[in-house]
Design a protein around this motif. Sequence first.
Motif, mmCIF file in Angstrom:
data_model
loop_
_atom_site.group_PDB
_atom_site.id
_atom_site.type_symbol
_atom_site.label_atom_id
_atom_site.label_comp_id
_atom_site.label_asym_id
_atom_site.label_seq_id
_atom_site.Cartn_x
_atom_site.Cartn_y
_atom_site.Cartn_z
ATOM 1 N N UNK A 123 0.820 -1.211 0.000
ATOM 2 C CA UNK A 123 0.000 0.000 0.000
ATOM 3 C C UNK A 123 0.855 1.264 0.000
ATOM 4 N N UNK A 124 2.090 1.145 0.486
ATOM 5 C CA UNK A 124 2.988 2.300 0.536
ATOM 6 C C UNK A 124 3.932 2.362 -0.653
ATOM 7 N N UNK A 125 3.993 1.279 -1.423
ATOM 8 C CA UNK A 125 4.972 1.179 -2.504
ATOM 9 C C UNK A 125 4.427 1.719 -3.814
ATOM 10 N N UNK A 128 6.694 0.386 -9.443
ATOM 11 C CA UNK A 128 7.995 -0.145 -9.844
ATOM 12 C C UNK A 128 8.858 -0.553 -8.658
ATOM 13 N N UNK A 129 8.307 -0.574 -7.451
ATOM 14 C CA UNK A 129 9.079 -0.905 -6.256
ATOM 15 C C UNK A 129 8.692 -2.278 -5.720
ATOM 16 N N UNK A 130 9.668 -3.001 -5.232
ATOM 17 C CA UNK A 130 9.457 -4.312 -4.649
ATOM 18 C C UNK A 130 10.155 -4.356 -3.289
ATOM 19 N N UNK A 136 15.100 -1.814 -1.317
ATOM 20 C CA UNK A 136 13.796 -1.260 -1.672
ATOM 21 C C UNK A 136 12.979 -0.949 -0.426
ATOM 22 N N UNK A 137 13.095 -1.799 0.591
ATOM 23 C CA UNK A 137 12.360 -1.560 1.834
ATOM 24 C C UNK A 137 12.775 -0.236 2.461
ATOM 25 N N UNK A 142 11.704 5.168 3.920
ATOM 26 C CA UNK A 142 12.275 6.511 4.000
ATOM 27 C C UNK A 142 11.321 7.541 3.417
ATOM 28 N N UNK A 143 10.786 7.230 2.229
ATOM 29 C CA UNK A 143 9.860 8.165 1.597
ATOM 30 C C UNK A 143 8.592 8.324 2.428
ATOM 31 N N UNK A 144 8.066 7.216 2.947
ATOM 32 C CA UNK A 144 6.824 7.266 3.719
ATOM 33 C C UNK A 144 7.006 8.066 5.002
#
Length: 335
Positions: A123-125, A128-130, A136-137, A142-144
């Motif tokens: 839900x936060x990704x 193109x992110x895994x 990636x985590x 970090x962005x969230x």
Amino acid sequence: MRPARVIRRWRDWFPTPTSEGDFSIARWVLLEANRLAVTGALLTFVFVSFVLLGTVWTFEMQNLLTETSAVQTILNTLLSGMILLVSIVVSINSIVLSHDMSSVSNQEDRVEGASSFRRELSELSRPDENPSDPTSFLRVMSRTIRERAQRLDDDGLDADGTEEIRTYASSVAEMADKLGAVENTDGAEFAVLWKGMEFRYGAQMEQSRTLRSVHKSAGTDRLKDQLDHLTDALELFAIGKEYFKTLYYTQEVSKLSQTLLVITLPAILINASMILAINAQILPDVWVLGVPPLQLFVAAAFTVSLAPYVVLTAYMLRLSAVARLTSSAGIFSLN
């Protein structure tokens, strides 16, 4: 092969400055270095130290090695210790791996928990992110965390409250930016994992709860919701971090057992052969840098016999360092 990957592999074996210009032998030995590189460095130190001692103390050392049975006694003791060491480490490895050997119901709970956690991350990704790998985590979290910290609203607060919220939001956003700067992370295989372990989320979670309690009567429901959302993001990061740390411990202990088993068998055979050679007085006649053949022979014998212990030391240095660095990363701390 990409340059970044080449740098990481080089850094596994030799200490090099980081992208920030830092250069720390201690950090390289404890965290970044390939364990075989640390093992080789320690064994080289043992051998060179013994040879240098023989060079400085030549005649006394020669008499000690030829006129007493101390060498054979020490080698026999090391031989027994190697066999016991392997048994102990393999037993520890069995205990660690026993966590994966559980009933169907426990496995079902673990899979359901992992699936639920993965859905929350999805839900936060972005598409193109895994976030199933540490890199990636860390980027997703970090962005969230940064976005939720920047959304903190100070409407309805006095000047002191506004400044306090802004200071807190700024500090969290700054820490989140450092957490997500994984593209500049050089180092070993677990360099990204170390970066995540250095993020002290516990203090931020406690400060968030404190701010929510302090401004409870201020009528700022929006601020409370935003603080709750930020706390939820920090808790999600904490769960993921502890999960990756558990995977690391399992993998590292498995590597320790595997490496120890591979090294110990040749060490036992060489140790036993050297004991027989010394007992039969069958020694090589090779002088190196003025050092007698017997001293070189015994130095090599001790170095090989200590190899299993040095392997254990190399791995335990990193395991204990990780445990120490992460022991105070939660909500509670002994510091």
